[in-house]
Design a protein around this motif. Structure first.
Motif, mmCIF file in Angstrom:
data_model
loop_
_atom_site.group_PDB
_atom_site.id
_atom_site.type_symbol
_atom_site.label_atom_id
_atom_site.label_comp_id
_atom_site.label_asym_id
_atom_site.label_seq_id
_atom_site.Cartn_x
_atom_site.Cartn_y
_atom_site.Cartn_z
ATOM 1 N N MET A 1 18.094 11.670 31.277
ATOM 2 C CA MET A 1 18.439 12.873 32.038
ATOM 3 C C MET A 1 19.876 12.752 32.529
ATOM 4 S SD MET A 1 16.729 14.505 35.493
ATOM 5 C CE MET A 1 15.409 15.373 34.628
ATOM 6 N N ARG A 2 20.633 13.812 32.341
ATOM 7 C CA ARG A 2 22.012 13.873 32.810
ATOM 8 C C ARG A 2 22.154 15.047 33.753
ATOM 9 N NH1 ARG A 2 25.721 10.976 29.895
ATOM 10 N NH2 ARG A 2 27.377 12.490 30.290
ATOM 11 N N PHE A 3 22.851 14.804 34.860
ATOM 12 C CA PHE A 3 23.049 15.861 35.854
ATOM 13 C C PHE A 3 24.349 16.611 35.587
ATOM 14 C CE2 PHE A 3 20.070 12.981 37.822
ATOM 15 C CZ PHE A 3 19.170 13.845 38.437
ATOM 16 N N ASP A 4 24.367 17.852 35.988
ATOM 17 C CA ASP A 4 25.539 18.710 35.803
ATOM 18 C C ASP A 4 25.585 19.706 36.958
ATOM 19 O OD1 ASP A 4 27.685 19.932 33.824
ATOM 20 O OD2 ASP A 4 26.459 21.599 34.553
ATOM 21 N N PHE A 5 26.701 19.721 37.685
ATOM 22 C CA PHE A 5 26.853 20.616 38.837
ATOM 23 C C PHE A 5 27.960 21.633 38.604
ATOM 24 C CE2 PHE A 5 24.775 16.872 40.564
ATOM 25 C CZ PHE A 5 23.800 17.417 41.390
ATOM 26 N N SER A 6 28.168 22.017 37.335
ATOM 27 C CA SER A 6 29.223 22.983 37.045
ATOM 28 C C SER A 6 28.940 24.348 37.668
ATOM 29 C CB SER A 6 29.415 23.118 35.534
ATOM 30 O OG SER A 6 28.202 23.506 34.909
ATOM 31 N N GLY A 7 27.690 24.613 38.021
ATOM 32 C CA GLY A 7 27.347 25.889 38.643
ATOM 33 C C GLY A 7 27.346 25.861 40.147
ATOM 34 N N SER A 8 27.866 24.804 40.772
ATOM 35 C CA SER A 8 27.870 24.749 42.238
ATOM 36 C C SER A 8 29.029 23.949 42.821
ATOM 37 C CB SER A 8 26.551 24.150 42.751
ATOM 38 O OG SER A 8 26.309 22.880 42.169
ATOM 39 N N ALA A 9 29.631 23.033 42.058
ATOM 40 C CA ALA A 9 30.629 22.122 42.632
ATOM 41 C C ALA A 9 31.907 22.833 43.057
ATOM 42 C CB ALA A 9 30.954 21.007 41.634
ATOM 43 N N LYS A 10 32.356 23.823 42.288
ATOM 44 C CA LYS A 10 33.569 24.548 42.699
ATOM 45 C C LYS A 10 33.318 25.307 43.992
ATOM 46 C CE LYS A 10 34.492 26.862 38.904
ATOM 47 N NZ LYS A 10 33.464 26.368 37.959
ATOM 48 N N GLY A 11 32.140 25.908 44.112
ATOM 49 C CA GLY A 11 31.809 26.596 45.354
ATOM 50 C C GLY A 11 31.755 25.649 46.537
ATOM 51 N N LEU A 12 31.174 24.470 46.317
ATOM 52 C CA LEU A 12 31.130 23.469 47.382
ATOM 53 C C LEU A 12 32.539 23.048 47.778
ATOM 54 C CD1 LEU A 12 29.548 21.515 49.207
ATOM 55 C CD2 LEU A 12 29.564 19.888 47.292
ATOM 56 N N ALA A 13 33.424 22.862 46.797
ATOM 57 C CA ALA A 13 34.801 22.475 47.104
ATOM 58 C C ALA A 13 35.489 23.533 47.964
ATOM 59 C CB ALA A 13 35.581 22.252 45.810
ATOM 60 N N ALA A 14 35.267 24.817 47.650
ATOM 61 C CA ALA A 14 35.853 25.881 48.466
ATOM 62 C C ALA A 14 35.343 25.817 49.906
ATOM 63 C CB ALA A 14 35.547 27.246 47.848
ATOM 64 N N ASP A 15 34.050 25.593 50.067
ATOM 65 C CA ASP A 15 33.479 25.464 51.413
ATOM 66 C C ASP A 15 34.074 24.283 52.169
ATOM 67 O OD1 ASP A 15 31.760 27.629 50.937
ATOM 68 O OD2 ASP A 15 30.150 26.334 50.213
ATOM 69 N N GLN A 16 34.225 23.154 51.483
ATOM 70 C CA GLN A 16 34.726 21.940 52.130
ATOM 71 C C GLN A 16 36.190 22.091 52.527
ATOM 72 O OE1 GLN A 16 32.193 20.289 52.987
ATOM 73 N NE2 GLN A 16 31.803 18.595 51.596
ATOM 74 N N ILE A 17 36.981 22.717 51.671
ATOM 75 C CA ILE A 17 38.389 22.954 52.011
ATOM 76 C C ILE A 17 38.492 23.889 53.205
ATOM 77 C CG2 ILE A 17 40.526 24.028 51.188
ATOM 78 C CD1 ILE A 17 39.753 22.973 48.379
ATOM 79 N N SER A 18 37.679 24.934 53.226
ATOM 80 C CA SER A 18 37.687 25.856 54.357
ATOM 81 C C SER A 18 37.348 25.144 55.664
ATOM 82 C CB SER A 18 36.697 26.995 54.112
ATOM 83 O OG SER A 18 36.611 27.837 55.238
ATOM 84 N N ALA A 19 36.323 24.298 55.620
ATOM 85 C CA ALA A 19 35.933 23.567 56.831
ATOM 86 C C ALA A 19 37.049 22.637 57.296
ATOM 87 C CB ALA A 19 34.652 22.775 56.565
ATOM 88 N N ALA A 20 37.717 21.973 56.334
ATOM 89 C CA ALA A 20 38.807 21.062 56.697
ATOM 90 C C ALA A 20 39.986 21.823 57.281
ATOM 91 C CB ALA A 20 39.236 20.263 55.468
ATOM 92 N N LEU A 21 40.297 22.991 56.737
ATOM 93 C CA LEU A 21 41.379 23.813 57.283
ATOM 94 C C LEU A 21 41.067 24.230 58.719
ATOM 95 C CD1 LEU A 21 42.074 26.060 54.185
ATOM 96 C CD2 LEU A 21 43.720 24.483 55.218
ATOM 97 N N SER A 22 39.832 24.610 58.970
ATOM 98 C CA SER A 22 39.445 25.020 60.323
ATOM 99 C C SER A 22 39.558 23.856 61.297
ATOM 100 C CB SER A 22 38.026 25.586 60.312
ATOM 101 O OG SER A 22 37.958 26.764 59.522
ATOM 102 N N ARG A 23 39.155 22.670 60.866
ATOM 103 C CA ARG A 23 39.298 21.494 61.741
ATOM 104 C C ARG A 23 40.763 21.195 62.045
ATOM 105 N NH1 ARG A 23 35.251 19.461 58.199
ATOM 106 N NH2 ARG A 23 36.823 18.230 57.067
ATOM 107 N N ALA A 24 41.639 21.543 61.095
ATOM 108 C CA ALA A 24 43.073 21.292 61.287
ATOM 109 C C ALA A 24 43.756 22.391 62.089
ATOM 110 C CB ALA A 24 43.758 21.145 59.928
ATOM 111 N N GLY A 25 42.999 23.396 62.518
ATOM 112 C CA GLY A 25 43.564 24.471 63.317
ATOM 113 C C GLY A 25 44.047 25.657 62.522
ATOM 114 N N ALA A 26 43.759 25.674 61.211
ATOM 115 C CA ALA A 26 44.180 26.786 60.341
ATOM 116 C C ALA A 26 42.947 27.581 59.925
ATOM 117 C CB ALA A 26 44.936 26.254 59.129
ATOM 118 N N GLY A 27 42.329 28.246 60.874
ATOM 119 C CA GLY A 27 41.049 28.907 60.644
ATOM 120 C C GLY A 27 41.134 30.302 60.073
#
Length: 335
Positions: free
Chosen positions: A166-192
């Motif tokens: 079995m091989r895993f593949d997150f091509s249908g969710s990883a880019k979306g997760l990256a966008a969420d994570q970048i947004s959260a990091a920007l908000s923590r840095a004061g750029a909300g």
């Protein structure tokens, strides 16, 4: 051209205020995850362009280190090479695997992170494109080691049991997760107050100085179709389409969306799907599911989960879900 405005209810995650005084608009772009990314952000004083680029790079690198099958030492690559059936995954890996297995169960496998063997077999993985169609016996063998039903996973401990091969593949969710994570990091840095887009998957937070939300245009498969513009505030928007990642053989198109019921790329279904959700990761994975589900199952799934989705059908029809339609108004003026 006529167009439609989509006005979701405001999420009061923060006061409806403009960017802080002294903020300046910075626009950045780059390449990662096999695609391009762009960032528009109202940066407060003291946060430089270099700071923002470094922050974005760190978050992208963290996602790649977990979920990129193109990186040999990423966690997913090591997991896919491991011959053991009983394994342990990291908490960060489990944080995406758990919800994606839940969605696979709810969608009867239409969005399933365990289909990596089939994805690779059809030429949509790191090995690259095929020159022809895979033999039927190889498709059957790949199906035999794929499917959420064959996985036992405890998200609290990270213990994973899956069949060898079995091989895993997150091509249908990883880019979306990256966008969420970048947004959260920007908000923590004061750029909300920002909009992040990665390969068409978007997340926006905050407002512009004139108190306008971030307006995003939905790509339509035909230029003659009316346009759709979505007011994005504290939500994610993602699209999936048959033309985005495909190959042609003997005059026929084979898209990247794999039907788990057959092991073949979907031969029927929408031209494209756009989903609006609380997170970009959720929108990304749901758009994949709606591309794969047959019409009756798709309609029931949308109703059951109360999804906000816009579907461009293969016969030319445009099918907004009831929730999407309820948020739509016609307007000839640009917002």
């Amino acid at each position: 051209m006529d167009h439609h405005l989509v006005l979701p209810p405001l999420r009061h995650e923060a006061a409806l205020l403009p960017p802080p005084p002294g903020s300046r608009l910075i626009r950045l772009h780059g390449e990662s995850m096999g695609t391009g990314w762009s960032l528009s952000v109202y940066a407060p004083p003291g946060l430089s362009e270099a700071d923002l680029r470094a922050l974005t790079g760190r978050e992208l690198a963290a996602i790649l280190a977990l979920f990129s099958p193109w990186q040999a030492e990423s966690e997913i690559s090591q997991l896919n090479r491991d011959p053991r059936e009983d394994l342990q995954v990291s908490p960060a890996f489990a944080a995406l695997l758990g919800p994606m297995l839940d969605l696979a169960r709810a969608s009867n496998g239409a969005s399933d992170p365990t289909l990596g063997t089939l994805v690779d077999l059809w030429g949509f993985g790191p090995a690259g494109r095929r020159s022809g169609l895979p033999p039927a016996e190889k498709i059957a063998a790949a199906r035999a080691v794929s499917g959420w039903q064959r996985v036992s996973f405890d998200p609290l401990s990270g213990r994973l049991q899956r069949p060898c091969g079995m091989r895993f593949d997150f091509s249908g969710s990883a880019k979306g997760l990256a966008a969420d994570q970048i947004s959260a990091a920007l908000s923590r840095a004061g750029a909300g107050h920002h909009l992040i887009e990665i390969g068409g998957e978007c997340y926006a937070r905050g407002l512009k100085p004139d108190l306008q939300p971030w307006w995003l245009a939905v790509e339509t498969p035909e230029p003659a179709l009316p346009g759709w513009r979505v007011a994005l505030y504290g939500m994610g928007l993602a699209s999936s389409g048959a033309a985005q990642n495909c190959f042609f053989h003997a005059g026929r198109r084979y898209a990247h969306s794999i039907d788990p019921a057959t092991g073949w790329p979907c031969q029927a279904g929408p031209v494209s799907v756009t989903v609006l959700a609380q997170t970009c990761c959720e929108a990304d994975a749901l758009a994949t599911a709606l591309m794969v589900l047959p019409l009756a199952a798709r309609t029931a799934f949308i109703a059951r989960r109360g999804l906000s989705a816009l579907i461009f059908e293969a016969d030319g029809r445009v099918s907004p879900s009831p929730l999407w339609a309820a948020m739509t108004k016609d307007d000839d003026a640009q917002p």
